[in-house]
Design a protein around this motif. Structure first.
Motif, PDB file in Angstrom:
ATOM      1  N   UNK A   9       0.829  -1.199   0.000  1.00  0.00           N
ATOM      2  CA  UNK A   9       0.000   0.000   0.000  1.00  0.00           C
ATOM      3  C   UNK A   9       0.867   1.253   0.000  1.00  0.00           C
ATOM      4  N   UNK A  10       1.941   1.222   0.770  1.00  0.00           N
ATOM      5  CA  UNK A  10       2.854   2.357   0.845  1.00  0.00           C
ATOM      6  C   UNK A  10       3.493   2.627  -0.519  1.00  0.00           C
ATOM      7  N   UNK A  11       3.969   1.561  -1.201  1.00  0.00           N
ATOM      8  CA  UNK A  11       4.546   1.717  -2.537  1.00  0.00           C
ATOM      9  C   UNK A  11       3.529   2.267  -3.519  1.00  0.00           C
ATOM     10  N   UNK A  12       2.293   1.765  -3.466  1.00  0.00           N
ATOM     11  CA  UNK A  12       1.249   2.221  -4.371  1.00  0.00           C
ATOM     12  C   UNK A  12       0.969   3.706  -4.161  1.00  0.00           C
ATOM     13  N   UNK A  13       0.877   4.136  -2.904  1.00  0.00           N
ATOM     14  CA  UNK A  13       0.602   5.544  -2.607  1.00  0.00           C
ATOM     15  C   UNK A  13       1.748   6.428  -3.095  1.00  0.00           C
ATOM     16  N   UNK A  14       2.979   5.991  -2.885  1.00  0.00           N
ATOM     17  CA  UNK A  14       4.134   6.778  -3.323  1.00  0.00           C
ATOM     18  C   UNK A  14       4.159   6.881  -4.845  1.00  0.00           C
ATOM     19  N   UNK A  15       3.908   5.782  -5.527  1.00  0.00           N
ATOM     20  CA  UNK A  15       3.934   5.799  -6.992  1.00  0.00           C
ATOM     21  C   UNK A  15       2.815   6.677  -7.532  1.00  0.00           C
ATOM     22  N   UNK A  16       1.627   6.567  -6.964  1.00  0.00           N
ATOM     23  CA  UNK A  16       0.500   7.380  -7.428  1.00  0.00           C
ATOM     24  C   UNK A  16       0.757   8.855  -7.171  1.00  0.00           C
ATOM     25  N   UNK A  17       1.237   9.197  -5.988  1.00  0.00           N
ATOM     26  CA  UNK A  17       1.507  10.598  -5.671  1.00  0.00           C
ATOM     27  C   UNK A  17       2.636  11.166  -6.528  1.00  0.00           C
ATOM     28  N   UNK A  18       3.672  10.369  -6.769  1.00  0.00           N
ATOM     29  CA  UNK A  18       4.771  10.829  -7.612  1.00  0.00           C
ATOM     30  C   UNK A  18       4.295  11.030  -9.043  1.00  0.00           C
TER      31      UNK A  18
END
Length: 146
Positions: A9-18
């Motif tokens: 979930x953390x990776x997904x949020x970082x990728x989406x925000x980036x």
């Protein structure tokens, strides 16, 4: 087990925000694209051309099969029809793009000329035109003897 889901979930949020930040910030996206092309351009551009070529071949194959089944032409006739249709389409696209590029370049040259004439005085303009004419005549004369 919950840590694995939290990490995903953390990776997904970082990728989406980036990704959202990059698409909102166009200069950053352009700089990252240029850096990426500089670093991997020698392998990336031929790979992309290969992908585009394969896509064109697939479309041609589908069009050939369509012509064979719908109009009852032989495979060789279908190849000729697809080739000449593609060549005509390519010529039309190149013609339209070259016309638009010519208009943009001509407009840019005219704007640059008007800006230069506004900055330079009439005497400087006349001197520059004379020197340009003389150098042009000299160049044409030199071509006569080559």
């Amino acid at each position: 087990m919950q840590y694995a889901y939290a990490l995903a979930h953390w990776f997904r949020v970082i990728i989406i925000n980036t990704g959202r930040w990059l698409f909102e910030n166009k200069p950053a996206m352009a700089i990252l694209t240029l850096i990426f092309l500089y670093k991997f351009g020698d392998t990336l551009l031929p790979f992309l051309w290969h992908i585009v070529h394969l896509a064109i071949e697939v479309v041609e194959m589908l069009f050939e099969h369509f012509l064979e089944h719908v109009f009852g032409v032989t495979p060789r006739q279908a190849e000729f029809i697809v080739f000449w249709s593609g060549l005509t389409l390519l010529g039309t696209v190149v013609w339209r793009l070259s016309c638009k590029a010519y208009l943009v370049i001509a407009q840019g040259c005219e704007t640059a000329w008007l800006n230069w004439c506004a900055k330079a005085g009439p005497a400087k303009l006349l001197t520059t035109l004379k020197v340009t004419l003389l150098l042009g005549i000299l160049g044409k004369t030199m071509l006569l003897f080559v």
